[in-house]
Design a protein around this motif. Sequence first.
Motif, PDB file in Angstrom:
ATOM      1  N   ARG A  45      64.169  39.979  45.822  1.00 19.31           N
ATOM      2  CA  ARG A  45      65.217  39.020  45.446  1.00 19.31           C
ATOM      3  C   ARG A  45      65.499  39.095  43.943  1.00 19.31           C
ATOM      4  O   ARG A  45      66.640  39.000  43.514  1.00 19.31           O
ATOM      5  CB  ARG A  45      64.771  37.602  45.830  1.00 19.31           C
TER       6      ARG A  45
ATOM      7  N   LEU B 152      54.602  37.964  41.338  1.00 11.19           N
ATOM      8  CA  LEU B 152      55.664  37.876  42.340  1.00 11.19           C
ATOM      9  C   LEU B 152      55.239  38.639  43.584  1.00 11.19           C
ATOM     10  O   LEU B 152      54.713  39.756  43.479  1.00 11.19           O
ATOM     11  CB  LEU B 152      56.964  38.478  41.799  1.00 11.19           C
TER      12      LEU B 152
ATOM     13  N   GLU C 165      59.789  38.206  46.765  1.00  9.89           N
ATOM     14  CA  GLU C 165      60.324  37.676  45.510  1.00  9.89           C
ATOM     15  C   GLU C 165      60.825  38.800  44.612  1.00  9.89           C
ATOM     16  O   GLU C 165      61.853  38.655  43.941  1.00  9.89           O
ATOM     17  CB  GLU C 165      59.251  36.861  44.794  1.00  9.89           C
TER      18      GLU C 165
ATOM     19  N   TYR D 102      62.243  35.320  36.415  1.00 10.81           N
ATOM     20  CA  TYR D 102      61.508  36.290  37.228  1.00 10.81           C
ATOM     21  C   TYR D 102      60.727  37.278  36.363  1.00 10.81           C
ATOM     22  O   TYR D 102      59.598  37.654  36.688  1.00 10.81           O
ATOM     23  CB  TYR D 102      62.469  37.054  38.138  1.00 10.81           C
TER      24      TYR D 102
ATOM     25  N   GLU E 213      60.096  26.966  39.483  1.00  6.64           N
ATOM     26  CA  GLU E 213      60.540  26.816  40.874  1.00  6.64           C
ATOM     27  C   GLU E 213      61.908  26.146  40.935  1.00  6.64           C
ATOM     28  O   GLU E 213      62.806  26.588  41.665  1.00  6.64           O
ATOM     29  CB  GLU E 213      59.520  25.987  41.663  1.00  6.64           C
TER      30      GLU E 213
ATOM     31  N   ARG F  77      64.779  28.386  39.538  1.00  8.12           N
ATOM     32  CA  ARG F  77      65.240  29.381  40.516  1.00  8.12           C
ATOM     33  C   ARG F  77      66.025  28.740  41.643  1.00  8.12           C
ATOM     34  O   ARG F  77      67.035  29.278  42.102  1.00  8.12           O
ATOM     35  CB  ARG F  77      64.034  30.156  41.058  1.00  8.12           C
TER      36      ARG F  77
END
Length: 552
Positions: free
Chosen positions: A375, A368, A372, A362, A335, A338
């Motif tokens: 992105r 995800l 997400e 990722y 977390e 990112r």
Amino acid sequence: MKTITFYSYKGGVGRTLAAANFAVYLAKLNLKTVMVDFDLEAPGIDAKFAGLELAANQKGLLDYILDYQQQNSNPATIEEISLQVPIESSKGIAPLWLIPAGQYLSEEYYKKLNQLNWNLIFSDKLDGIAFFQQFIARIKKEFKADFLIIDSRTGITEIAGLCTQQLPDEVVMLSSLSSESIKVSKHIKQLIQQSALAKALKKSIDVKVVVSRVPKPEDLDSFKQRCCQLFEINETKLFFLFSYPSLEKEEFLAIATPDSHKELVNNYVRLFYGLDLELSSENIKVEIEKLGTQLLVVPSLEKLEKNVLELVALYPHPEVYRAAMRFFRLRHRQEEIRSFGWELLNLLPSDEEAQQILAESYLAERKLDKQEKKRAIRIIEPVWLRGELKPEQSIRYADILDDLECSAKSLDIVLPLCDDESIDNNTQIQAKLIASQTALKLGQSEIAAKFILDIPPKQLGGSLIILAIETLRDIGDFDGAFEYAKQLIRREYNPTVIEQAARLAHQLDRVKELEDAIRSLAKLRMLKQESFYQHLKDCGLSELARVLQRAS
């Protein structure tokens, strides 16, 4: 030296507090900073600093101006009307000075204030414009200042005009969302941008608008667009200082203790970084190097993490975000990786290290959500184009694209891997599985058929196993087709597969094997629907249907 004025048409929007926080922010970067309290009628920026007391005989800006008005003379040095502010920095006491309005708690101060004659000061006799230009020049020379921060008086006054049209290089205009404040703020912005005085001094004064002390909305993007329209300003010049409950009880300098008020500090810092400051990269580099040293000697990672987060809170600089991203990568904290990776890319959109680390983060995550994934592909794409993804990562990227209905792009990525003999067999099978799935979606069954038989039956399902059965039948391998069908039947109820399996079973005289597989499905799924039994009868398995139906 860069001069920045903090102005508001009305009070109560946090203008003076924002100016004080900004000054502390700069000083903590070891940039020499001077504040001037130009709000002569309602002074008090000194009160924002705990431990700062004005002496009973403290002189200030009012004395400086009045001496000039009455005697056409200036103090010998600016130091006579200034005092240092006790703020700690990484190098001891921060280089921060204040030129107060004066000792405004004394009765004498207001007598002096009543003596001010702005018409006389700006007359041809005294040439106030030249006087204040000299005042700025003296601050720059005597303090060797990097920044001058002016806290302006509110309203439309002589001092406000002086602080917004003559002295600054930039104006930070704070406003509420009241119709009156919006209307006048737009007017003042226009006056600044069209100022004849600024043009005569060869100044192009930039104006930033700060919407202050409003609740943070859920949809920030829409709210920002609305405010841009209200203030008729580009979004790059619009900022927010959202309401903060603690400030309603007591004012404090959040920048002085950034780890205690992170959300508020974040609001301030986004504004400060938006002022296009040429922050001292050397000072920031020193702070980052300290972190590197602490990583080797500080026994507690929790303490080091606190230092990292404080550094990020104070210095929103690309290299600080990079240091934080690297630190949390060592701690496997996805977390935070990112969060700081995106902050870095917001400032340096083409930074390859941030792209690589975010892509890695990722692609390692299997759960995800759709947003997400959308992105993630923005950041994975340039890494893939540079050829920096491992085969396993490319396959995961193709899988994400397929989930987002980008099947053609997904197929382009995995096709070269399907025939790449340098990668291991399991990885190649995964590539062929995704290639078969995407090709089938795109109506390119010939590509899917090319790879389908290389994939273990247990990894196939639905349309893929039907394709495998059809492919085996087309090449005359009826026993192979029947085996594929049996494997799927034991896992799930698929009417099409049962129909094909029934035809093959009768053709190969392997009906009992098919019945055993269906019994396994019936037992496993506890299928009791009438349509299930009718379907078996339609496939020539009437006796099995009766037995199963009687047993249920």
